[in-house]
Design a protein around this motif. Structure first.
Motif, PDB file in Angstrom:
ATOM      1  N   VAL A 186       0.990  -1.275  -0.029  1.00  0.00           N
ATOM      2  CA  VAL A 186       0.054  -0.038   0.007  1.00  0.00           C
ATOM      3  C   VAL A 186       1.057   1.121   0.053  1.00  0.00           C
ATOM      4  O   VAL A 186       1.714   1.408   1.069  1.00  0.00           O
ATOM      5  N   ASP A 187       0.836   1.810  -1.167  1.00  0.00           N
ATOM      6  CA  ASP A 187       1.629   3.538  -1.054  1.00  0.00           C
ATOM      7  C   ASP A 187       0.589   4.492  -0.695  1.00  0.00           C
ATOM      8  O   ASP A 187      -0.560   4.541  -1.171  1.00  0.00           O
ATOM      9  N   LEU A 188       1.196   5.349  -0.095  1.00  0.00           N
ATOM     10  CA  LEU A 188       0.430   6.418   0.607  1.00  0.00           C
ATOM     11  C   LEU A 188       0.224   7.649  -0.489  1.00  0.00           C
ATOM     12  O   LEU A 188       1.340   7.936  -0.905  1.00  0.00           O
ATOM     13  N   LEU A 189      -0.674   8.349  -0.743  1.00  0.00           N
ATOM     14  CA  LEU A 189      -0.515   9.711  -1.244  1.00  0.00           C
ATOM     15  C   LEU A 189       0.157  10.795  -0.528  1.00  0.00           C
ATOM     16  O   LEU A 189      -0.357  11.097   0.691  1.00  0.00           O
ATOM     17  N   CYS A 190       1.496  10.853  -0.958  1.00  0.00           N
ATOM     18  CA  CYS A 190       2.520  11.603  -0.026  1.00  0.00           C
ATOM     19  C   CYS A 190       3.067  13.002  -0.706  1.00  0.00           C
ATOM     20  O   CYS A 190       3.402  12.950  -1.975  1.00  0.00           O
ATOM     21  N   ALA A 191       2.687  13.956  -0.110  1.00  0.00           N
ATOM     22  CA  ALA A 191       3.321  15.258  -0.761  1.00  0.00           C
ATOM     23  C   ALA A 191       4.898  15.386  -0.502  1.00  0.00           C
ATOM     24  O   ALA A 191       5.596  15.954  -1.314  1.00  0.00           O
ATOM     25  N   SER A 192       5.256  14.958   0.610  1.00  0.00           N
ATOM     26  CA  SER A 192       6.698  15.262   1.011  1.00  0.00           C
ATOM     27  C   SER A 192       6.843  14.660   2.593  1.00  0.00           C
ATOM     28  O   SER A 192       5.859  14.228   3.253  1.00  0.00           O
ATOM     29  N   THR A 193       8.241  14.421   2.833  1.00  0.00           N
ATOM     30  CA  THR A 193       8.228  13.877   4.155  1.00  0.00           C
ATOM     31  C   THR A 193       9.356  14.767   4.905  1.00  0.00           C
ATOM     32  O   THR A 193      10.192  15.164   4.191  1.00  0.00           O
ATOM     33  N   GLU A 194       9.249  14.677   6.416  1.00  0.00           N
ATOM     34  CA  GLU A 194      10.009  15.874   6.822  1.00  0.00           C
ATOM     35  C   GLU A 194      11.121  15.161   7.752  1.00  0.00           C
ATOM     36  O   GLU A 194      11.064  14.010   8.172  1.00  0.00           O
ATOM     37  N   TYR A 263      11.092  16.900  -3.649  1.00  0.00           N
ATOM     38  CA  TYR A 263      10.928  18.193  -4.667  1.00  0.00           C
ATOM     39  C   TYR A 263      10.706  17.444  -5.967  1.00  0.00           C
ATOM     40  O   TYR A 263       9.990  18.194  -6.867  1.00  0.00           O
ATOM     41  N   LYS A 264      11.596  16.332  -6.314  1.00  0.00           N
ATOM     42  CA  LYS A 264      11.510  15.725  -7.678  1.00  0.00           C
ATOM     43  C   LYS A 264      11.206  14.278  -7.542  1.00  0.00           C
ATOM     44  O   LYS A 264      11.921  13.530  -8.038  1.00  0.00           O
ATOM     45  N   CYS A 265      10.093  14.017  -6.809  1.00  0.00           N
ATOM     46  CA  CYS A 265       9.865  12.376  -6.490  1.00  0.00           C
ATOM     47  C   CYS A 265       9.703  11.653  -7.886  1.00  0.00           C
ATOM     48  O   CYS A 265       8.956  12.052  -8.525  1.00  0.00           O
ATOM     49  N   SER A 266      10.274  10.480  -7.795  1.00  0.00           N
ATOM     50  CA  SER A 266      10.442   9.532  -9.109  1.00  0.00           C
ATOM     51  C   SER A 266       9.329   8.667  -8.773  1.00  0.00           C
ATOM     52  O   SER A 266       8.800   8.178  -9.951  1.00  0.00           O
ATOM     53  N   PHE A 267       8.248   8.825  -7.722  1.00  0.00           N
ATOM     54  CA  PHE A 267       7.190   7.696  -7.547  1.00  0.00           C
ATOM     55  C   PHE A 267       5.968   8.316  -7.376  1.00  0.00           C
ATOM     56  O   PHE A 267       5.029   7.563  -7.015  1.00  0.00           O
ATOM     57  N   SER A 268       5.817   9.404  -7.657  1.00  0.00           N
ATOM     58  CA  SER A 268       4.535  10.094  -7.313  1.00  0.00           C
ATOM     59  C   SER A 268       3.454   9.959  -8.456  1.00  0.00           C
ATOM     60  O   SER A 268       2.209  10.231  -8.186  1.00  0.00           O
ATOM     61  N   SER A 269       4.048   9.808  -9.688  1.00  0.00           N
ATOM     62  CA  SER A 269       3.002   9.706 -10.971  1.00  0.00           C
ATOM     63  C   SER A 269       2.379   8.479 -11.059  1.00  0.00           C
ATOM     64  O   SER A 269       2.820   7.517 -10.468  1.00  0.00           O
ATOM     65  N   LEU A 270       1.790   8.384 -12.159  1.00  0.00           N
ATOM     66  CA  LEU A 270       1.005   7.113 -12.331  1.00  0.00           C
ATOM     67  C   LEU A 270       2.315   6.481 -13.572  1.00  0.00           C
ATOM     68  O   LEU A 270       2.570   7.333 -14.395  1.00  0.00           O
ATOM     69  N   PRO A 271       2.413   5.288 -13.638  1.00  0.00           N
ATOM     70  CA  PRO A 271       1.816   4.302 -12.751  1.00  0.00           C
ATOM     71  C   PRO A 271       2.298   4.169 -11.354  1.00  0.00           C
ATOM     72  O   PRO A 271       3.554   4.658 -11.167  1.00  0.00           O
ATOM     73  N   VAL A 273       3.377   2.739  -7.494  1.00  0.00           N
ATOM     74  CA  VAL A 273       4.301   1.578  -7.304  1.00  0.00           C
ATOM     75  C   VAL A 273       3.698   0.471  -6.365  1.00  0.00           C
ATOM     76  O   VAL A 273       4.022  -0.746  -6.557  1.00  0.00           O
ATOM     77  N   GLY A 274       2.670   0.788  -5.699  1.00  0.00           N
ATOM     78  CA  GLY A 274       2.114  -0.051  -4.880  1.00  0.00           C
ATOM     79  C   GLY A 274       0.814  -1.088  -5.469  1.00  0.00           C
ATOM     80  O   GLY A 274       0.354  -0.462  -6.512  1.00  0.00           O
ATOM     81  N   ASP A 275       0.479  -2.057  -4.760  1.00  0.00           N
ATOM     82  CA  ASP A 275      -0.870  -2.745  -5.388  1.00  0.00           C
ATOM     83  C   ASP A 275      -1.904  -1.875  -5.210  1.00  0.00           C
ATOM     84  O   ASP A 275      -2.752  -1.869  -6.039  1.00  0.00           O
ATOM     85  N   ILE A 276      -1.912  -1.093  -4.070  1.00  0.00           N
ATOM     86  CA  ILE A 276      -3.071  -0.184  -4.047  1.00  0.00           C
ATOM     87  C   ILE A 276      -2.516   1.116  -3.463  1.00  0.00           C
ATOM     88  O   ILE A 276      -1.388   1.254  -2.461  1.00  0.00           O
ATOM     89  N   THR A 277      -3.303   2.137  -3.897  1.00  0.00           N
ATOM     90  CA  THR A 277      -2.681   3.625  -3.518  1.00  0.00           C
ATOM     91  C   THR A 277      -3.840   3.964  -2.456  1.00  0.00           C
ATOM     92  O   THR A 277      -5.167   3.886  -2.938  1.00  0.00           O
ATOM     93  N   ILE A 278      -3.646   4.727  -1.214  1.00  0.00           N
ATOM     94  CA  ILE A 278      -4.666   5.419  -0.414  1.00  0.00           C
ATOM     95  C   ILE A 278      -4.457   6.787   0.243  1.00  0.00           C
ATOM     96  O   ILE A 278      -3.014   6.938  -0.015  1.00  0.00           O
ATOM     97  N   GLY A 279      -5.307   7.423   0.228  1.00  0.00           N
ATOM     98  CA  GLY A 279      -4.899   8.738   1.064  1.00  0.00           C
ATOM     99  C   GLY A 279      -6.274   9.509   0.951  1.00  0.00           C
ATOM    100  O   GLY A 279      -7.473   8.864   1.004  1.00  0.00           O
ATOM    101  N   ASP A 280      -6.241  10.670   1.539  1.00  0.00           N
ATOM    102  CA  ASP A 280      -7.441  11.538   1.617  1.00  0.00           C
ATOM    103  C   ASP A 280      -8.061  11.763   0.308  1.00  0.00           C
ATOM    104  O   ASP A 280      -7.389  12.354  -0.679  1.00  0.00           O
ATOM    105  N   PHE A 281      -9.254  11.690   0.180  1.00  0.00           N
ATOM    106  CA  PHE A 281     -10.048  12.106  -1.054  1.00  0.00           C
ATOM    107  C   PHE A 281     -10.640  13.484  -0.953  1.00  0.00           C
ATOM    108  O   PHE A 281     -11.749  14.054  -0.891  1.00  0.00           O
TER     109      PHE A 281
END
Length: 849
Positions: A186-194, A263-271, A273-281
């Motif tokens: 499960v990959d999370l909808l992630c804007a950044s990490t601190e 700032y230049k995340c390689s994994f934020s776009s489609l497709p 990386v997880g089987d399922i993506t979850i986050g706030d709608f």
């Protein structure tokens, strides 16, 4: 041998997924915190065999995106009881329950209460422990050897659910190097990490005196479905702050110190990386208001056939799901794509390095308010934004010393409309070493600064010189009038107003009677006044009747020497020696001087930065590494002294002669010349300078200046703000406001006049074009008529009209009508003909026959 280790990856691309750490067969890799507080892999080359396994599993170097490019998207809500414990719609809980029912294991992020609430990935196998993993944690986790533990469970044929940021999911996939049927990623909808260390600093500074029982970022019982921070203490008290109130939440939302790879995340776009993506709608109400009851809705992406089957099985058998509705993928791309959640990200953050620098000096909340609200302890007013090296570096010296004294400073950026050449982006030095306010164009706008800082310092350089606030622009002085911005006229009386080493540059002041009165008043508002030149003390007393004034040394001399070296370290230059020349006002005589010294000493020349074309660090590098310096700049002479150079300086009278009295005090007056003849004739100009006595004086004056500044900052004068003084301040404010309104009204009148003039010109031009076309047509018609008349004498072919000497005859629909003509009738008809030539020709048809 070619390096195959993980250190071939550029640091700014490393996401900290930690896949390289457990894969190393010799334990040569450790994860260590850098200066920003993020974990990075460090290779011990004594243990490293250069097998390359670490770089092979790095998802930034090697990753295969094998999921759907257009996954199915769903809006999901669990039962209220679950959602109240969850960040959004409760999907993570539903997934975890499915795994627990199959005696599986769930891996997610939890707080470690025993290590200062550090964030870590842990594995649980009991439903009662799920609260540890629920809820967002806006800090990057320490994964330690969690990937190794997951692999061991999978090899035992156990169900495992792993939840993490996309980079972490990608790291786990690469580490495992194969797919497992019982693994759900499960990959999370992630804007950044601190940064974990910044999180630790925040907690320590804000809650060190309380024993924390629990921390949540998304407690819906406090502020509902939104970003927030809630800290609960063992004594029953609590702290609750929403995303507008809490400094850590605001810091997170700004992304100012996120991990650089984010700032230049390689994994934020489609497709994904997880089987399922979850986050706030977020914004689901724009699609259907019924899908948002403000208790939380999850966004779900089913990224492959494995997740399609898995989700279908869950939906069909879980009674706790109250909403599960498919949503068009284009909707989330268009509506929910803030921070690049579904596309390649390319965020640009300014001031990141200086944020970190300030974070090491000041407490977290103060630094966040500085960058997000523009608040500071001290506003430094002067030639901020100027390209002149002297102005930049004496400002930096004051700025640096303020920070060492424990004061958070920012540059007040005054940019009047009449000044065209000031631009903070013209030197990367400003961006690296300073923060600054937004540009202000007039005094009234600057009043808001009184809500953001309590101390204002005017300094340094020739800011007290008449017209300096407009850089001596006649247009600015005439159009806007002197407002004494550099005399801090915009600041409230209750602020601590300080002049530090301000200069007039000469021993006179050119303001008129009114300006001198206002300057005298503005100087009287200061709590402490120091000037750079000794003769300025007499000038202030004589012209402005201010007694309590002291003199301090030019500020570039109070910066610690190692600070210059830190700046110079950024230079890309690497030469040594040379004759450095630095002229503000070059001419043939100075060019001749350079040639003369170069030939005399047999050394190559280099321009240190005349016209300020070099970066600041390159200017300093050249000055420090020169064998000899020749200059006409006051500050060029200062830096020749600081770096103990052999130098000669032309006295630059046009820019202020009295400044050079400093070098007499420093026992260097014999190095100042007036012209080329002195250069050739003074025998001691090329003798080696003994700086011993000079630096004894400098060190003494440096200590005195810093002590003066410290006392000024700490001891605000009691100004006794009387009703009379308040009235004066009010009248000045009203006068400035009225003056501004009049200027704005005048500008509007000028704009209207210009628009009217443009309109009139357009009308005239159009009329000229129309008149020209009309006249051309008339001339053509006239020529045609004349030709016809010449062919048939006495005929005027105008709707069948012709004449004889006595009659005017015309045909109208075959009916002949004739009029007997006499002189009176001919003249009456001729009067209606607009062109004289035609009138005369008309008359001649009757009277010349």
């Amino acid at each position: 041998m070619k390096n195959k280790s993980i250190e071939i990856l550029q640091k700014e691309k490393c996401s900290g997924c930690s896949a390289c750490y457990p894969v190393c067969p010799t334990n040569a890799i450790t994860m260590e915190y850098d200066e920003e507080g993020f974990l990075y892999p460090i290779v011990n080359y004594e243990k490293c065999t250069n097998c390359g396994l670490c770089s092979k599993v790095c998802p930034e170097l090697n990753f295969e995106f094998d999921n759907k490019k257009t996954p199915k998207c769903y809006a999901m809500q669990a039962a209220d009881e679950i959602r109240m414990k969850s960040s959004s719609g409760g999907m993570f809980t539903i997934l975890a329950d499915y795994i627990f029912e199959r005696n599986g294991f769930v891996c997610g992020v939890a707080f470690n209460k025993n290590e200062n609430w550090k964030v870590e990935h842990i594995i649980i196998d009991k439903k009662e422990d799920l609260d540890k993993l629920r809820g967002s944690k806006y800090v990057q986790s320490d994964k330690k050897d969690i990937f190794k533990q997951i692999k061991e469970l999978l090899n035992k044929d156990k169900y495992v659910l792993f939840s993490g940021c996309p980079c972490e999911v990608a790291g786990l996939k690469n580490y495992l190097r194969k797919d497992y049927d019982k693994l759900i990623l499960v990959d999370l909808l992630c804007a950044s990490t601190e940064s974990p260390k910044i999180w630790e600093k925040y907690l320590k500074e804000n809650f060190a005196d309380n024993k924390i029982q629990n921390i949540t970022f998304r407690d819906k019982s406090s502020f509902g479905w939104t970003l927030q921070l809630n800290v609960y203490f063992e004594n029953g008290d609590s702290y609750r702050g929403n995303n507008f109130q809490n400094e850590y939440c605001r810091f997170f939302s700004s992304h100012i110190m996120s991990r650089k790879s984010c700032y230049k995340c390689s994994f934020s776009s489609l497709p994904r990386v997880g089987d399922i993506t979850i986050g706030d709608f977020w914004n689901i109400d724009r699609y259907d208001k019924n899908l948002d009851d403000r208790k939380g809705t999850s966004l779900i992406l089913s990224n492959n056939s494995k997740s399609d089957i898995f989700l279908k099985d869950i939906i069909n058998h879980n009674e706790n799901i109250i909403l599960y509705k498919e949503i068009p993928l284009n909707f989330i791309k268009e509506t929910c794509n803030s921070y690049g959640l579904f596309e390649k990200r390319n965020m640009k953050i300014n001031n990141r390095d200086i944020f970190l620098k300030k974070l090491k000096l000041f407490d977290f909340n103060k630094v966040v308010r500085h960058f997000l609200d523009g608040k500071a302890d001290v506003g430094l007013v002067g030639f901020n934004g100027n390209t002149n090296y002297g102005s930049i570096l004496n400002t930096y010296s004051i700025y640096n010393n303020l920070e060492k004294l424990g004061y958070d400073a920012t540059l007040v950026f005054f940019l009047p409309k009449s000044v065209k050449h000031i631009n903070l982006s013209n030197k990367k030095f400003y961006k690296k070493y300073f923060t600054f306010t937004k540009p202000y164009q007039n005094k009234n706008e600057m009043g808001e600064l009184n809500n953001k800082m309590d101390i204002f310092i005017a300094g340094s350089d020739q800011i007290f010189c008449y017209g300096a606030e407009y850089y001596w622009s006649p247009e600015g002085i005439k159009d806007d009038g002197i407002k004494n911005i550099y005399y801090l006229s915009f600041a409230n009386l209750d602020k601590n107003l300080i002049s530090f080493a301000s200069s007039y540059g000469r021993n006179d002041y050119y303001g008129d009677y009114k300006n001198r009165l206002m300057t005298s008043y503005d100087l009287s508002r200061f709590d402490h006044i120091s000037v750079r030149e000794k003769d300025a003390i007499d000038l202030v007393k004589r012209l402005f009747n201010i007694e309590n004034v002291e003199q301090v040394i030019e500020p570039v001399f109070i910066l610690d020497y190692e600070e210059w070296d830190k700046i110079i370290a950024d230079s890309s230059l690497n030469h040594k020696g040379k004759l450095a020349y630095y002229f503000l006002d070059p001419n043939e005589e100075k060019d001749e001087a350079v040639k003369y010294i170069s030939e005399k000493l047999d050394i190559e020349t280099i321009d240190a930065g005349g016209n300020f074309f070099r970066e600041v660090e390159d200017f300093l590098y050249i000055m420090k590494n020169a064998d000899f310096v020749i200059t006409d700049s006051f500050h060029g002479t200062c830096f020749s002294t600081i770096f103990k150079k052999q130098f000669i300086s032309f006295l630059n009278k046009g820019r202020g002669e009295s400044r050079y009295a400093l070098f007499e005090e420093l026992k260097l007056q014999n190095r100042i010349i007036n012209n080329f003849d002195e250069l050739k004739n003074k025998k001691d100009l090329f003798e080696k300078i003994d700086y011993t006595e000079t630096f004894e004086i400098i060190n003494k004056e440096k200590e005195r200046a810093i002590l003066w500044l410290k006392n000024a900052l700490e001891n605000k004068r009691d100004k006794k703000i009387t009703p009379q003084l308040s009235i004066i301040e009010y009248l000045i404010y009203e006068n400035d406001s009225l003056d501004l309104k009049l200027k704005e009204a005048n500008n509007e009148i000028i704009n209207l006049q210009n628009r009217n003039s443009d309109l009139q010109n357009n009308i005239n031009n159009n009329l000229k074009e129309l008149n020209s076309d009309l006249m051309n047509n008339i001339y053509k018609l006239n020529d045609s008529l004349i030709n016809k008349i010449n062919e048939k004498q006495n005929w005027i072919k105008l709707f069948g009209i012709y004449n004889t000497k006595e009659y005017l005859i015309f045909y109208f629909f075959g009916i002949k009508i004739s009029f007997r003509m006499n002189e009176e009738r001919v003249n009456k008809l001729a009067w209606w003909i607009p062109i004289r030539k035609w009138r005369d020709e008309f008359r001649s048809k009757f009277f010349d026959k």
